[in-house]
Design a protein around this motif. Structure first.
Motif, PDB file in Angstrom:
ATOM      1  N   HIS A  44       0.827  -1.216   0.000  1.00  0.00           N
ATOM      2  CA  HIS A  44       0.000   0.000   0.000  1.00  0.00           C
ATOM      3  C   HIS A  44       0.858   1.261   0.000  1.00  0.00           C
ATOM      4  N   ARG A  45       1.975   1.183  -0.740  1.00  0.00           N
ATOM      5  CA  ARG A  45       2.884   2.314  -0.812  1.00  0.00           C
ATOM      6  C   ARG A  45       3.572   2.357  -2.166  1.00  0.00           C
ATOM      7  N   LEU A  46       3.844   3.569  -2.630  1.00  0.00           N
ATOM      8  CA  LEU A  46       4.560   3.818  -3.878  1.00  0.00           C
ATOM      9  C   LEU A  46       5.453   5.032  -3.683  1.00  0.00           C
ATOM     10  N   THR A  47       6.426   5.175  -4.567  1.00  0.00           N
ATOM     11  CA  THR A  47       7.216   6.401  -4.504  1.00  0.00           C
ATOM     12  C   THR A  47       6.363   7.555  -5.007  1.00  0.00           C
ATOM     13  N   ARG A  48       6.728   8.740  -4.603  1.00  0.00           N
ATOM     14  CA  ARG A  48       6.016   9.934  -5.059  1.00  0.00           C
ATOM     15  C   ARG A  48       6.030  10.008  -6.580  1.00  0.00           C
ATOM     16  N   ASP A  49       7.179   9.705  -7.189  1.00  0.00           N
ATOM     17  CA  ASP A  49       7.280   9.758  -8.647  1.00  0.00           C
ATOM     18  C   ASP A  49       6.360   8.746  -9.325  1.00  0.00           C
ATOM     19  N   GLU A  50       6.229   7.549  -8.746  1.00  0.00           N
ATOM     20  CA  GLU A  50       5.323   6.547  -9.315  1.00  0.00           C
ATOM     21  C   GLU A  50       3.872   7.028  -9.276  1.00  0.00           C
ATOM     22  N   ARG A  58       1.023  13.647 -17.701  1.00  0.00           N
ATOM     23  CA  ARG A  58       1.300  14.736 -18.644  1.00  0.00           C
ATOM     24  C   ARG A  58       1.747  16.033 -17.963  1.00  0.00           C
ATOM     25  N   LEU A  59       1.794  16.027 -16.644  1.00  0.00           N
ATOM     26  CA  LEU A  59       2.174  17.242 -15.920  1.00  0.00           C
ATOM     27  C   LEU A  59       3.669  17.252 -15.619  1.00  0.00           C
ATOM     28  N   THR A  62       6.708  19.341 -10.820  1.00  0.00           N
ATOM     29  CA  THR A  62       6.228  20.314  -9.838  1.00  0.00           C
ATOM     30  C   THR A  62       4.705  20.347  -9.791  1.00  0.00           C
ATOM     31  N   ALA A  63       4.070  20.400 -10.942  1.00  0.00           N
ATOM     32  CA  ALA A  63       2.604  20.420 -10.993  1.00  0.00           C
ATOM     33  C   ALA A  63       2.032  19.098 -10.485  1.00  0.00           C
ATOM     34  N   GLY A  64       2.669  17.986 -10.844  1.00  0.00           N
ATOM     35  CA  GLY A  64       2.215  16.676 -10.359  1.00  0.00           C
ATOM     36  C   GLY A  64       2.315  16.570  -8.851  1.00  0.00           C
ATOM     37  N   ALA A  65       3.403  17.073  -8.279  1.00  0.00           N
ATOM     38  CA  ALA A  65       3.571  17.053  -6.817  1.00  0.00           C
ATOM     39  C   ALA A  65       2.509  17.906  -6.136  1.00  0.00           C
TER      40      ALA A  65
END
Length: 142
Positions: A44-50, A58-59, A62-65
């Motif tokens: 139940h965990r993923l990296t922020r980038d994933e 498509r973002l 910075t916008a995705g974060a």
């Protein structure tokens, strides 16, 4: 310790300590998507980038974060406690330290035996569900 039960086969539903989270509590579709994605992830965990790549491919980073932080805020509010979705050291986790159970995990533990609906039918065309759908299809022998 809280118990979070997540239904992903058929209609998406979440219950915290046996109390269903009302549909209107989510307030933001991406909050639901974040919980779905984390519920399907190993541990139940993923990296922020994933997470950002899955939900906002498509973002810019910075916008995705920024979207991730907004979705996590709404998810925490819907689930009812500040640590329901944790973002720490580049990792995003659903209910760390609490017990998370999903119907997908129960189906996998049973070897694919049993009655189960389609995985997230309202998200049928979301690219981030494809690998999970394929895994369940293989488990069910189809």
């Amino acid at each position: 310790m809280r118990r979070v039960d997540v239904r992903l086969l058929g209609r998406f539903e979440v219950a915290v300590d046996g109390r269903p989270v009302p549909t209107e509590a989510w307030g933001h579709r991406r909050a639901e998507d974040l919980v779905k994605l984390l519920a399907l992830a190993p541990g139940h965990r993923l990296t922020r980038d994933e997470v950002v790549e899955a939900l906002w491919p498509r973002l810019t980073a910075t916008a995705g974060a920024a979207n991730l932080h907004k979705a996590a805020h709404y998810a925490r509010r819907a689930l009812g406690w500040p640590e329901a979705v944790a973002l720490r050291r580049g990792v995003v986790e659903l209910a760390p330290g609490d017990r998370v159970r999903t119907d997908v995990e129960a189906l996998e533990a049973a070897g694919g035996d049993g009655e189960a609906g389609e995985l997230l039918p309202d998200d049928r065309y979301e690219e981030w569900t494809a690998a999970h759908r394929d895994r369940l299809a293989a488990l069910r022998g189809g």
